[in-house]
Design a protein around this motif. Structure first.
Motif, mmCIF file in Angstrom:
data_model
loop_
_atom_site.group_PDB
_atom_site.id
_atom_site.type_symbol
_atom_site.label_atom_id
_atom_site.label_comp_id
_atom_site.label_asym_id
_atom_site.label_seq_id
_atom_site.Cartn_x
_atom_site.Cartn_y
_atom_site.Cartn_z
ATOM 1 N N GLN A 11 0.874 -1.429 -0.443
ATOM 2 C CA GLN A 11 -0.445 -0.424 0.089
ATOM 3 C C GLN A 11 0.904 1.146 0.041
ATOM 4 O O GLN A 11 0.454 2.365 -0.365
ATOM 5 C CB GLN A 11 -1.101 -0.364 0.774
ATOM 6 N N ASP A 12 2.013 1.247 0.784
ATOM 7 C CA ASP A 12 2.978 2.463 0.120
ATOM 8 C C ASP A 12 3.820 2.448 -1.176
ATOM 9 O O ASP A 12 4.630 3.688 -1.129
ATOM 10 C CB ASP A 12 4.282 2.179 1.656
ATOM 11 N N MET A 13 3.055 1.895 -1.685
ATOM 12 C CA MET A 13 4.216 2.055 -3.469
ATOM 13 C C MET A 13 3.058 2.823 -4.528
ATOM 14 O O MET A 13 1.767 2.379 -4.034
ATOM 15 C CB MET A 13 4.307 0.968 -3.522
ATOM 16 N N VAL A 14 3.718 3.486 -5.332
ATOM 17 C CA VAL A 14 2.080 3.601 -6.584
ATOM 18 C C VAL A 14 2.656 2.703 -7.441
ATOM 19 O O VAL A 14 4.045 2.904 -8.144
ATOM 20 C CB VAL A 14 2.190 5.051 -7.017
ATOM 21 N N ALA A 15 1.989 2.350 -8.071
ATOM 22 C CA ALA A 15 1.279 2.025 -9.275
ATOM 23 C C ALA A 15 1.537 2.609 -10.588
ATOM 24 O O ALA A 15 0.511 3.521 -10.671
ATOM 25 C CB ALA A 15 0.830 0.441 -9.144
ATOM 26 N N LEU A 16 1.968 2.747 -11.170
ATOM 27 C CA LEU A 16 1.255 3.552 -12.921
ATOM 28 C C LEU A 16 1.579 2.730 -13.592
ATOM 29 O O LEU A 16 2.797 1.833 -14.314
ATOM 30 C CB LEU A 16 3.195 4.857 -12.921
ATOM 31 N N HIS A 52 7.784 11.243 2.947
ATOM 32 C CA HIS A 52 7.285 9.969 2.104
ATOM 33 C C HIS A 52 6.445 11.667 1.058
ATOM 34 O O HIS A 52 6.686 12.870 1.655
ATOM 35 C CB HIS A 52 5.739 9.841 2.823
ATOM 36 N N LYS A 54 2.424 12.293 -1.324
ATOM 37 C CA LYS A 54 1.140 11.656 -0.781
ATOM 38 C C LYS A 54 0.877 11.531 -2.662
ATOM 39 O O LYS A 54 0.923 11.812 -3.290
ATOM 40 C CB LYS A 54 -0.033 13.046 -0.627
ATOM 41 N N LYS A 55 0.163 10.219 -2.159
ATOM 42 C CA LYS A 55 -0.723 9.808 -3.627
ATOM 43 C C LYS A 55 -1.332 10.319 -4.815
ATOM 44 O O LYS A 55 -0.454 10.367 -6.355
ATOM 45 C CB LYS A 55 -0.682 8.494 -3.697
ATOM 46 N N GLY A 56 -2.231 11.491 -4.142
ATOM 47 C CA GLY A 56 -2.830 12.225 -5.174
ATOM 48 C C GLY A 56 -1.549 13.140 -5.463
ATOM 49 O O GLY A 56 -1.472 13.186 -6.727
ATOM 50 N N PHE A 58 1.609 12.783 -5.942
ATOM 51 C CA PHE A 58 2.146 11.886 -7.246
ATOM 52 C C PHE A 58 1.441 11.874 -8.673
ATOM 53 O O PHE A 58 2.512 12.887 -9.643
ATOM 54 C CB PHE A 58 2.441 10.777 -6.559
ATOM 55 N N GLY A 59 -0.149 12.026 -8.195
ATOM 56 C CA GLY A 59 -0.686 12.261 -9.870
ATOM 57 C C GLY A 59 -0.522 13.353 -10.703
ATOM 58 O O GLY A 59 -0.762 13.503 -12.164
#
Length: 323
Positions: A11-16, A52, A54-56, A58-59
């Motif tokens: 969950q602490d990773m981002v998939a692109l 860290h 935030k995933k948002g 990063f998007g």
């Protein structure tokens, strides 16, 4: 191509996933490695104890890409050819490890005895003192399970106080702390500037192929764990290494193994040197290709020579033609 294998990430990773209308996946991977994008990612970090992003956020990361999918594909192919060769060499090293491990166990099948490490090796035989020259410092963090990250050159004036262990080709280094991590490596690079940390035990033996294989066995790790001192930061003293028991067979059988294993290990070591040069070539080509300062056809020629011959040619990078 084979069907993709499904997998999950933490969950602490981002998939692109690349938008196929605007980007090639492997090109996107290399674009994210560029310094400008890496700097933008670092700037998104929040928090002090555990930085860290935030995933948002990063998007919303913005960076330029080549509009032509053909050019993206060409750049990815050039850089990918280097990484593919690195992967082949790495797989060869793993195969060699497995092969020699099986061969070693086969040599023990007919029985033998035990010897303490002090009977066939020295521990920390060489001390290095600061000088006015340069060194390449191997610290604990750079040593993994069966490998080490080749260090950059530095001045003795900038070297840490723990840079005191002399190492030579054929030496084995083992981390004296947290032995359960099995941080160890075989040094087959003859670079005289290599110096190891005092946090590493340096084992030197004329029979280094046999000793290295014996020290890779689970029994050796279990011994180190048993004699380690301290709970929060368990460590093993040098004399404890000397008392470790290793399996041995008669000298003739050891000689046969040593000769074969030395040839295999030396060949693999050359492949790892090649990997370092390939990686340096890739890292030099990456920004030049992405910025358009280097034509794809020129990079292809350099990579083809490097991959086919195994001899990295730095001239295209060093000449200034890229910049």
């Amino acid at each position: 191509m084979p069907d993709p294998v499904p997998f999950c990430i933490a969950q602490d990773m981002v998939a692109l996933r690349a938008n196929r209308e605007t980007a090639i996946g492997r090109y996107l991977y290399y674009r994210l490695l560029c310094a400008d994008v890496q700097a933008s990612i670092v700037n998104m970090h929040v928090g002090t104890m555990i930085p860290h992003f935030k995933k948002g956020d990063f998007g919303r990361l913005r960076f330029s890409v080549h509009k032509s999918l053909d050019r993206q594909c060409a750049i990815a192919d050039v850089l990918g050819a280097i990484d593919d060769k690195i992967a082949v060499n790495t797989k060869l090293a793993t195969t060699a490890d497995n092969y020699l491990s099986v061969l070693f166990e086969h040599a023990l099948r007919d029985g033998g005895g035990e010897a303490t490490l002090r009977d066939i090796a020295e521990v920390n035989p060489e001390k290095r003192s600061p000088s006015n020259g340069m060194l390449r410092y191997i610290d604990i963090a750079s040593v993994g399970v069966g490998f080490f990250d080749f260090p950059k050159e530095m001045s003795w004036a900038d070297a840490p106080g723990r840079a005191r262990r002399g190492v030579r080709s054929g030496d084995i280094v083992w981390s004296t702390v947290r032995p359960n991590r099995r941080s160890h490596a075989l040094i087959l690079d003859g670079n005289p500037s290599l110096v190891a940390s005092t946090g590493l035990a340096v084992i030197r033996s004329a029979e280094w192929p046999w000793v290295y294989e014996a020290m890779r066995r689970p029994e050796f790790t279990a011994y180190l764990e048993a004699v380690a001192e301290g709970s929060a930061y368990p460590a093993v003293r040098a004399d404890k290494f000397l008392n470790a028991k290793l399996p041995v067979v008669d000298s003739a059988a050891r000689e046969v193994f040593n000769e074969l294993a030395a040839a295999v290990r030396s060949a693999v070591s050359l492949k790892m040197v090649e990997n370092r040069r390939l990686a340096a070539t890739r890292d030099a080509l990456l920004p030049a290709l992405m910025s358009g300062r280097l034509a794809v056809r020129d990079a292809e020629a350099a990579v083809e020579r490097a991959v086919d011959s195994g001899a990295i040619e730095p001239e295209p990078v060093a000449s200034g033609a890229l910049w």
